[in-house]
Design an enzyme around this catalytic site. Structure first.
Site, mmCIF file in Angstrom:
data_model
loop_
_atom_site.group_PDB
_atom_site.id
_atom_site.type_symbol
_atom_site.label_atom_id
_atom_site.label_comp_id
_atom_site.label_asym_id
_atom_site.label_seq_id
_atom_site.Cartn_x
_atom_site.Cartn_y
_atom_site.Cartn_z
ATOM 1 N N ASN A 10 4.590 11.599 -31.257
ATOM 2 C CA ASN A 10 4.987 12.957 -30.872
ATOM 3 C C ASN A 10 5.743 13.596 -32.044
ATOM 4 O OD1 ASN A 10 6.708 15.075 -29.910
ATOM 5 N ND2 ASN A 10 6.245 14.440 -27.826
ATOM 6 N N HIS A 13 9.700 17.010 -32.945
ATOM 7 C CA HIS A 13 11.006 17.170 -33.578
ATOM 8 C C HIS A 13 10.933 17.406 -35.081
ATOM 9 C CE1 HIS A 13 12.804 17.000 -29.783
ATOM 10 N NE2 HIS A 13 12.239 15.835 -29.502
ATOM 11 N N ARG A 21 15.871 26.354 -39.260
ATOM 12 C CA ARG A 21 16.051 27.269 -40.381
ATOM 13 C C ARG A 21 15.062 28.424 -40.385
ATOM 14 N NH1 ARG A 21 19.111 25.816 -45.064
ATOM 15 N NH2 ARG A 21 21.063 25.189 -44.108
ATOM 16 N N HIS A 46 4.160 18.981 -27.681
ATOM 17 C CA HIS A 46 4.521 19.686 -26.444
ATOM 18 C C HIS A 46 4.726 21.166 -26.783
ATOM 19 C CE1 HIS A 46 7.510 19.822 -22.770
ATOM 20 N NE2 HIS A 46 6.586 20.763 -22.716
ATOM 21 N N ARG A 48 6.089 24.124 -25.542
ATOM 22 C CA ARG A 48 6.966 24.556 -24.450
ATOM 23 C C ARG A 48 6.846 26.055 -24.236
ATOM 24 N NH1 ARG A 48 11.174 20.613 -22.986
ATOM 25 N NH2 ARG A 48 11.955 22.322 -21.734
ATOM 26 N N ARG A 52 10.373 26.339 -28.349
ATOM 27 C CA ARG A 52 11.556 25.943 -29.115
ATOM 28 C C ARG A 52 11.220 25.011 -30.270
ATOM 29 N NH1 ARG A 52 14.589 22.112 -24.740
ATOM 30 N NH2 ARG A 52 14.412 24.011 -23.523
ATOM 31 N N HIS A 53 10.101 24.291 -30.173
ATOM 32 C CA HIS A 53 9.720 23.482 -31.353
ATOM 33 C C HIS A 53 8.278 23.801 -31.772
ATOM 34 C CE1 HIS A 53 8.726 20.826 -28.007
ATOM 35 N NE2 HIS A 53 9.953 20.352 -27.880
ATOM 36 N N GLU A 73 0.884 18.346 -24.568
ATOM 37 C CA GLU A 73 1.782 18.336 -23.403
ATOM 38 C C GLU A 73 2.113 19.769 -23.049
ATOM 39 O OE1 GLU A 73 5.333 16.206 -24.139
ATOM 40 O OE2 GLU A 73 4.311 14.310 -24.438
ATOM 41 N N THR A 103 15.452 18.075 -22.982
ATOM 42 C CA THR A 103 14.167 17.410 -23.112
ATOM 43 C C THR A 103 13.584 17.282 -21.715
ATOM 44 O OG1 THR A 103 13.037 15.429 -23.944
ATOM 45 C CG2 THR A 103 15.242 15.123 -23.017
ATOM 46 N N THR A 104 12.391 16.703 -21.610
ATOM 47 C CA THR A 104 11.757 16.580 -20.301
ATOM 48 C C THR A 104 12.543 15.549 -19.491
ATOM 49 O OG1 THR A 104 9.715 16.946 -21.492
ATOM 50 C CG2 THR A 104 9.514 16.309 -19.195
ATOM 51 N N GLU A 154 1.248 9.134 -16.956
ATOM 52 C CA GLU A 154 2.184 8.639 -17.963
ATOM 53 C C GLU A 154 3.501 8.377 -17.250
ATOM 54 O OE1 GLU A 154 2.192 10.397 -21.815
ATOM 55 O OE2 GLU A 154 4.301 9.927 -22.158
ATOM 56 N N HIS A 197 8.863 8.222 -23.321
ATOM 57 C CA HIS A 197 10.134 8.964 -23.283
ATOM 58 C C HIS A 197 11.290 8.039 -23.607
ATOM 59 C CE1 HIS A 197 13.073 12.047 -22.554
ATOM 60 N NE2 HIS A 197 12.071 12.903 -22.528
ATOM 61 N N GLY A 198 11.890 8.307 -24.754
ATOM 62 C CA GLY A 198 13.109 7.608 -25.159
ATOM 63 C C GLY A 198 12.899 6.237 -25.762
ATOM 64 N N HIS A 220 10.957 11.165 -30.577
ATOM 65 C CA HIS A 220 12.300 11.428 -31.097
ATOM 66 C C HIS A 220 12.830 10.290 -31.952
ATOM 67 C CE1 HIS A 220 16.744 11.793 -30.800
ATOM 68 N NE2 HIS A 220 16.451 13.058 -31.006
HETATM 69 N N1 PXP Z 1 5.849 11.547 -23.194
HETATM 70 C C1 PXP Z 1 6.144 12.752 -22.637
HETATM 71 C C2 PXP Z 1 5.326 13.212 -21.488
HETATM 72 C C3 PXP Z 1 7.171 13.558 -23.152
HETATM 73 O O1 PXP Z 1 7.448 14.745 -22.584
HETATM 74 C C4 PXP Z 1 7.886 13.106 -24.286
HETATM 75 C C5 PXP Z 1 8.953 13.967 -24.878
HETATM 76 O O2 PXP Z 1 8.423 15.173 -25.297
HETATM 77 C C6 PXP Z 1 7.538 11.871 -24.844
HETATM 78 C C7 PXP Z 1 6.526 11.100 -24.258
HETATM 79 C C8 PXP Z 1 8.207 11.325 -26.058
HETATM 80 O O3 PXP Z 1 9.555 11.107 -25.814
HETATM 81 P P1 PXP Z 1 10.508 10.772 -27.020
HETATM 82 O O4 PXP Z 1 10.478 11.954 -27.946
HETATM 83 O O5 PXP Z 1 11.826 10.574 -26.367
HETATM 84 O O6 PXP Z 1 9.977 9.534 -27.679
#
Ligand code: PXP
Length: 247
Positions: A10, A13, A21, A46, A48, A52-53, A73, A103-104, A154, A197-198, A220
């Protein structure tokens, strides 16, 4: 040959840093191509509602330049559906979105919105995109995702990762048990199981070891780690840990 456990990187970020900037740098598309070279099986971005990104132009460029599949996403809104239908990405992952969140934060409440979501995803599937639903590891949500015709779920690993990071090991183990049981349940319904996620080097192993899990989406941590070791090295190390977990 397709890998048994794919890594979707992903790149949101990279765009976060760029947007801090304004201007064009760092370029998320450059990051995506580097991720491809480092062994990413797919790129996740993603778009959004508040942009924002990732921007619309980023999606245009990713669609034009990637050689690996794009997993888009997005929230279940008419605007996003039109964008997905225009691009027809390999995969679309439907996520919940609240403007005030950083975040989500949770999974999609599929069970509460079943009819609308069934109508929402049908044209995406017809357009050839593989539809995934980002949900908590809850049986009713998985059953609802199956009923509305999603091909993939997911599983949200955020609560598991938070518990690990905060040293709440009983909670972590409970979350892992839930993810393990629900991955197996979803697989038994014929759903393809992804997770994300995370996730970090420190907590990815038990998730990567789940035999039903076919794809991890990680962002991230990899982008943060890239500050210290470079993006290619951060992705290669994640790939190595995932392969070891599977091996
Ligand atoms: N999967 C989904 C559906 C997400 O929304 C995100 C965050 O955008 C991720 C995976 C990745 O999460 P992370 O950036 O915390 O690794």
């Amino acid at each position: 040959m397709a890998r048994e456990l794919r890594l979707g990187v992903n790149i949101d970020h990279v765009a976060t840093v760029r947007n801090a900037r304004g201007g064009r740098l760092p370029d998320p598309v450059r990051a995506a191509k580097l991720a491809e070279d480092a062994g990413a099986d797919g790129i996740t971005a993603h778009l959004r509602e508040d942009r924002r990104h990732i921007s619309d132009a980023d999606i245009d460029a990713l669609m034009a330049e990637l050689t690996v599949p794009l997993n888009l996403e997005m929230a279940a809104t008419e605007e996003m559906q039109a964008i997905a239908l225009r691009h027809r990405p390999h995969a679309v992952c439907i996520v919940p979105e609240r403007r005030e969140e950083r975040t989500t934060e949770g999974g999609l409440e599929v069970a509460k919105d079943e009819n609308r979501l069934a109508h929402f995803i049908a044209p995406l599937r017809e357009a050839g995109s593989r539809v995934s639903i980002f949900i908590a590891a809850d049986r009713p949500q998985i059953e609802a995702a199956h009923r509305i015709g999603a091909q993939v779920i997911e599983l949200h690993t955020g609560a598991y990762c938070d518990a690990h990071a905060e040293g709440r090991f009983d909670d972590r183990d409970r979350e892992l048990a839930r993810l393990t049981e629900m991955a197996s349940f979803a697989d038994s319904l014929g759903l393809e199981v992804h997770a994300g996620h995370g996730l970090t080097y420190g907590d990815v192993t038990p998730i990567a070891a789940l035999p039903q899990v076919k794809e991890l989406n990680i962002g991230h941590f990899l982008i943060g780690e890239a500050i210290f070791v470079g993006l290619e090295a951060s992705i290669r190390e994640m790939r190595r840990i995932m392969d070891a977990a599977r091996g």
